[in-house]
Write an enzyme that holds these catalytic residues in place. Structure first.
Site, PDB file in Angstrom:
ATOM      1  N   CYS A   1      -9.425   3.840  -9.137  1.00 58.55           N
ATOM      2  CA  CYS A   1     -10.057   2.780  -8.351  1.00 58.55           C
ATOM      3  C   CYS A   1     -11.424   3.259  -7.856  1.00 58.55           C
ATOM      4  O   CYS A   1     -11.541   4.401  -7.419  1.00 58.55           O
ATOM      5  CB  CYS A   1      -9.145   2.445  -7.176  1.00 58.55           C
ATOM      6  SG  CYS A   1      -9.744   1.096  -6.160  1.00 58.55           S
ATOM      7  N   PRO A   2     -12.446   2.462  -7.935  1.00 59.38           N
ATOM      8  CA  PRO A   2     -12.487   1.042  -8.313  1.00 59.38           C
ATOM      9  C   PRO A   2     -12.891   0.798  -9.772  1.00 59.38           C
ATOM     10  O   PRO A   2     -13.141  -0.337 -10.154  1.00 59.38           O
ATOM     11  CB  PRO A   2     -13.551   0.487  -7.383  1.00 59.38           C
ATOM     12  CG  PRO A   2     -14.560   1.600  -7.315  1.00 59.38           C
ATOM     13  CD  PRO A   2     -13.731   2.875  -7.345  1.00 59.38           C
TER      14      PRO A   2
END
Length: 76
Positions: A15-16
Site C-alpha cells: 500500500c498504496p
C-alpha cells in the site's frame, strides 16, 4: 469467474502502490470493461473494498488463493 479485459500484476507491492496502479489502469479502460488485479499485500482486501466504494467502480468479485488476492473491478 469474471472475464477481464486487462490484468494488473501488483504482486510484491505494498500500500498504496496497488491502488495507485489500479487507478491508472482503470483510466486506460472504457466504461463497462473489467480490470483483474493480482496482489500479495494482505491489506489489499480492505483497500480495494474502500477504493471501489469511493470511486463508484464496482468490485465484482475477489478471492484469495495461494497467498495471492485477486480482484475484479469494473470501470463505471
Amino acid at each position: 469467474m469474471v472475464q477481464e479485459d486487462k490484468v494488473l500484476d501488483a504482486r510484491g507491492l505494498n500500500c498504496p502502490l496497488p491502488i495507485l496502479r489500479t487507478k491508472k489502469a482503470l483510466g486506460e479502460l472504457t466504461s463497462g470493461q473489467v480490470l483483474k488485479i493480482v496482489a500479495t499485500d494482505p491489506g489489499a482486501v480492505k483497500d480495494f473494498e474502500a477504493f471501489a466504494k469511493q470511486t463508484k467502480n464496482p468490485l465484482l468479485e475477489h478471492a484469495e488463493a495461494a497467498g495471492e488476492f485477486i480482484f475484479f473491478i469494473q470501470k463505471a
